[in-house]
Design a protein around this motif. Structure first.
Motif, PDB file in Angstrom:
ATOM      1  N   ALA A 105       0.807  -1.220   0.000  1.00 10.30           N
ATOM      2  CA  ALA A 105       0.000   0.000   0.000  1.00 10.30           C
ATOM      3  C   ALA A 105       0.838   1.266   0.000  1.00 10.30           C
ATOM      4  O   ALA A 105       0.298   2.363   0.059  1.00 10.30           O
ATOM      5  N   VAL A 106       2.157   1.138  -0.094  1.00 12.17           N
ATOM      6  CA  VAL A 106       3.028   2.308   0.020  1.00 12.17           C
ATOM      7  C   VAL A 106       2.699   3.362  -1.030  1.00 12.17           C
ATOM      8  O   VAL A 106       2.637   4.553  -0.725  1.00 12.17           O
ATOM      9  N   LEU A 107       2.504   2.942  -2.281  1.00 12.80           N
ATOM     10  CA  LEU A 107       2.162   3.865  -3.364  1.00 12.80           C
ATOM     11  C   LEU A 107       0.777   3.547  -3.929  1.00 12.80           C
ATOM     12  O   LEU A 107       0.520   3.798  -5.105  1.00 12.80           O
ATOM     13  N   GLU A 108      -0.071   3.039  -3.120  1.00 19.36           N
ATOM     14  CA  GLU A 108      -1.405   2.622  -3.565  1.00 19.36           C
ATOM     15  C   GLU A 108      -2.137   3.766  -4.252  1.00 19.36           C
ATOM     16  O   GLU A 108      -2.206   4.887  -3.748  1.00 19.36           O
ATOM     17  N   GLY A 109      -2.667   3.488  -5.443  1.00 17.43           N
ATOM     18  CA  GLY A 109      -3.437   4.476  -6.184  1.00 17.43           C
ATOM     19  C   GLY A 109      -2.604   5.436  -7.008  1.00 17.43           C
ATOM     20  O   GLY A 109      -3.156   6.240  -7.756  1.00 17.43           O
ATOM     21  N   GLN A 110      -1.290   5.371  -6.895  1.00 19.09           N
ATOM     22  CA  GLN A 110      -0.433   6.273  -7.651  1.00 19.09           C
ATOM     23  C   GLN A 110      -0.094   5.684  -9.022  1.00 19.09           C
ATOM     24  O   GLN A 110      -0.285   4.495  -9.264  1.00 19.09           O
ATOM     25  N   VAL A 111       0.401   6.542  -9.897  1.00 18.09           N
ATOM     26  CA  VAL A 111       0.799   6.134 -11.243  1.00 18.09           C
ATOM     27  C   VAL A 111       2.276   6.453 -11.425  1.00 18.09           C
ATOM     28  O   VAL A 111       2.713   7.578 -11.158  1.00 18.09           O
ATOM     29  N   ALA A 112       3.032   5.447 -11.847  1.00 19.18           N
ATOM     30  CA  ALA A 112       4.485   5.598 -11.993  1.00 19.18           C
ATOM     31  C   ALA A 112       4.905   5.286 -13.421  1.00 19.18           C
ATOM     32  O   ALA A 112       4.571   4.228 -13.956  1.00 19.18           O
ATOM     33  N   LEU A 113       5.649   6.192 -14.026  1.00 19.74           N
ATOM     34  CA  LEU A 113       6.176   6.024 -15.381  1.00 19.74           C
ATOM     35  C   LEU A 113       7.638   5.611 -15.294  1.00 19.74           C
ATOM     36  O   LEU A 113       8.437   6.284 -14.625  1.00 19.74           O
TER      37      LEU A 113
ATOM     38  N   VAL B 121       3.301   2.603 -15.811  1.00 22.30           N
ATOM     39  CA  VAL B 121       3.310   2.889 -17.243  1.00 22.30           C
ATOM     40  C   VAL B 121       4.745   2.663 -17.700  1.00 22.30           C
ATOM     41  O   VAL B 121       5.658   3.373 -17.257  1.00 22.30           O
ATOM     42  N   LEU B 122       4.940   1.679 -18.540  1.00 21.81           N
ATOM     43  CA  LEU B 122       6.286   1.256 -18.920  1.00 21.81           C
ATOM     44  C   LEU B 122       6.550   1.562 -20.381  1.00 21.81           C
ATOM     45  O   LEU B 122       5.733   1.220 -21.247  1.00 21.81           O
ATOM     46  N   THR B 123       7.690   2.182 -20.645  1.00 17.90           N
ATOM     47  CA  THR B 123       8.037   2.493 -22.024  1.00 17.90           C
ATOM     48  C   THR B 123       9.465   2.052 -22.320  1.00 17.90           C
ATOM     49  O   THR B 123      10.332   2.068 -21.451  1.00 17.90           O
ATOM     50  N   ALA B 124       9.677   1.624 -23.536  1.00 21.22           N
ATOM     51  CA  ALA B 124      10.988   1.209 -24.037  1.00 21.22           C
ATOM     52  C   ALA B 124      10.840   1.009 -25.531  1.00 21.22           C
ATOM     53  O   ALA B 124       9.729   1.012 -26.078  1.00 21.22           O
ATOM     54  N   ARG B 125      11.958   0.799 -26.195  1.00 19.33           N
ATOM     55  CA  ARG B 125      11.921   0.602 -27.649  1.00 19.33           C
ATOM     56  C   ARG B 125      11.395  -0.777 -28.025  1.00 19.33           C
ATOM     57  O   ARG B 125      10.716  -0.946 -29.033  1.00 19.33           O
ATOM     58  N   SER B 126      11.678  -1.783 -27.207  1.00 17.95           N
ATOM     59  CA  SER B 126      11.377  -3.174 -27.539  1.00 17.95           C
ATOM     60  C   SER B 126      10.010  -3.612 -27.032  1.00 17.95           C
ATOM     61  O   SER B 126       9.778  -3.687 -25.815  1.00 17.95           O
ATOM     62  N   GLN B 127       9.103  -3.922 -27.952  1.00 12.14           N
ATOM     63  CA  GLN B 127       7.797  -4.453 -27.577  1.00 12.14           C
ATOM     64  C   GLN B 127       7.951  -5.787 -26.840  1.00 12.14           C
ATOM     65  O   GLN B 127       7.330  -6.017 -25.796  1.00 12.14           O
ATOM     66  N   GLY B 128       8.801  -6.673 -27.379  1.00 14.03           N
ATOM     67  CA  GLY B 128       8.994  -7.967 -26.747  1.00 14.03           C
ATOM     68  C   GLY B 128       9.572  -7.843 -25.352  1.00 14.03           C
ATOM     69  O   GLY B 128       9.145  -8.554 -24.427  1.00 14.03           O
TER      70      GLY B 128
ATOM     71  N   LEU C 182       8.148   9.499 -11.801  1.00 15.76           N
ATOM     72  CA  LEU C 182       8.914   9.277 -13.022  1.00 15.76           C
ATOM     73  C   LEU C 182      10.240   8.649 -12.651  1.00 15.76           C
ATOM     74  O   LEU C 182      10.958   9.178 -11.792  1.00 15.76           O
ATOM     75  N   VAL C 183      10.566   7.525 -13.277  1.00 18.02           N
ATOM     76  CA  VAL C 183      11.896   6.945 -13.184  1.00 18.02           C
ATOM     77  C   VAL C 183      12.441   6.886 -14.608  1.00 18.02           C
ATOM     78  O   VAL C 183      11.969   6.090 -15.424  1.00 18.02           O
ATOM     79  N   HIS C 184      13.412   7.738 -14.881  1.00 18.26           N
ATOM     80  CA  HIS C 184      13.973   7.807 -16.237  1.00 18.26           C
ATOM     81  C   HIS C 184      15.263   6.997 -16.258  1.00 18.26           C
ATOM     82  O   HIS C 184      16.332   7.472 -15.871  1.00 18.26           O
ATOM     83  N   ALA C 185      15.132   5.745 -16.714  1.00 14.01           N
ATOM     84  CA  ALA C 185      16.262   4.820 -16.701  1.00 14.01           C
ATOM     85  C   ALA C 185      16.840   4.571 -18.084  1.00 14.01           C
ATOM     86  O   ALA C 185      17.860   3.888 -18.206  1.00 14.01           O
ATOM     87  N   ALA C 186      16.206   5.080 -19.117  1.00 12.83           N
ATOM     88  CA  ALA C 186      16.679   4.836 -20.477  1.00 12.83           C
ATOM     89  C   ALA C 186      18.046   5.471 -20.690  1.00 12.83           C
ATOM     90  O   ALA C 186      18.313   6.590 -20.246  1.00 12.83           O
ATOM     91  N   GLY C 187      18.931   4.753 -21.368  1.00 12.29           N
ATOM     92  CA  GLY C 187      20.257   5.282 -21.654  1.00 12.29           C
ATOM     93  C   GLY C 187      20.957   4.423 -22.690  1.00 12.29           C
ATOM     94  O   GLY C 187      20.546   3.294 -22.968  1.00 12.29           O
TER      95      GLY C 187
END
Length: 235
Positions: free
Chosen positions: A4-12, A36-43, A90-95
């Motif tokens: 429940a720490v981040l319950e109801g929140q949205v994280a990208l 909400v997860l984003t990256a170049r690879s669908q697989g 927001l966690v911006h991990a792409a590099g």
């Protein structure tokens, strides 16, 4: 960590198809936040989604190439708010490492790619996420950095220049939102067994350094609390 720490929140989370991005997504799956997860690879995203669901979380997948589809990043924040009503994390991990080469041998295409992924994507993420994070009850942004952003090293000029620009941009952003409830933090995890690390040090034993899962868990713990604003945390 309590579910429940981040319950109801949205994280990208960007760069979520592998490495630290994937590990962070899986760690956040246990906090109650919708991801909400984003990256170049669908697989790769689908594999991460399986791990998130196995950990009891939920996720929305957005395949996105930060170089070829950069303009679509501008609508990412508003689209998330339109669909879910909020954006809290927001966690911006792409590099990308690109190439290790003498500064005099850096090719224009490699220069443009490194800046696009390591620097320009951060600028676009700030633009698209800032309005929603500012109005969130406790907006949090974590951007991954690297010691090479601060330590000039032979043959790392391409990567270092882009990461240094990224770090300065994030620190400026942090200063601009200092009077809001937001917290903006650079995180340097040190050597981690990722594809980027392997490309730089192919002879290194990956078991001799930290694993992405350890770093992901540390990031999730930071987000559950109140990370130091404007700092560069070495976790």
């Amino acid at each position: 960590m309590s579910s429940a720490v981040l319950e109801g929140q949205v994280a990208l989370v960007t760069g979520a198809s592998r490495g630290i991005g994937r590990a962070t997504a899986v760690a956040l799956a246990g906090t109650g936040a919708h991801l909400v997860l984003t990256a170049r690879s669908q697989g790769g995203l689908e594999e991460t989604d399986d791990l998130v669901r196995a950990a009891g979380g939920t996720a929305t997948l957005i395949p996105l190439d930060m170089v070829r589809e950069a303009d679509q990043l501008d609508m990412l924040g508003p689209s998330i708010v339109q669909r879910f009503g909020r954006l809290d994390v927001l966690v911006h991990a792409a590099g990308i490492l690109s190439r290790l080469t003498p500064a005099a041998h850096i090719m224009p295409r490699d220069w443009e790619e490194s800046l696009a992924v390591n620097t320009s994507s951060t600028w676009r993420m700030i633009r698209t996420c800032d309005p929603a994070l500012r109005v969130a009850p406790a907006g949090r942004a974590i951007v991954l950095t690297d010691r090479y952003a601060e330590q000039p090293t032979a043959y790392f000029g391409l990567y270092s220049a882009a990461k240094a620009a990224q770090a300065h941009l994030v620190r400026c952003w942090a200063a601009e939102v200092e009077q809001t409830p937001m917290r903006v933090t650079l995180v340097d995890p040190g050597p981690v067994a990722t594809n980027l690390r392997w490309a730089a040090f192919p002879g290194e034993n990956p078991l001799s350094i930290r694993q992405p899962e350890e770093v992901g868990a540390a990031i999730a713990k930071l987000l559950a609390g109140s990370p130091e604003h404007g700092a560069t945390l070495r976790i």
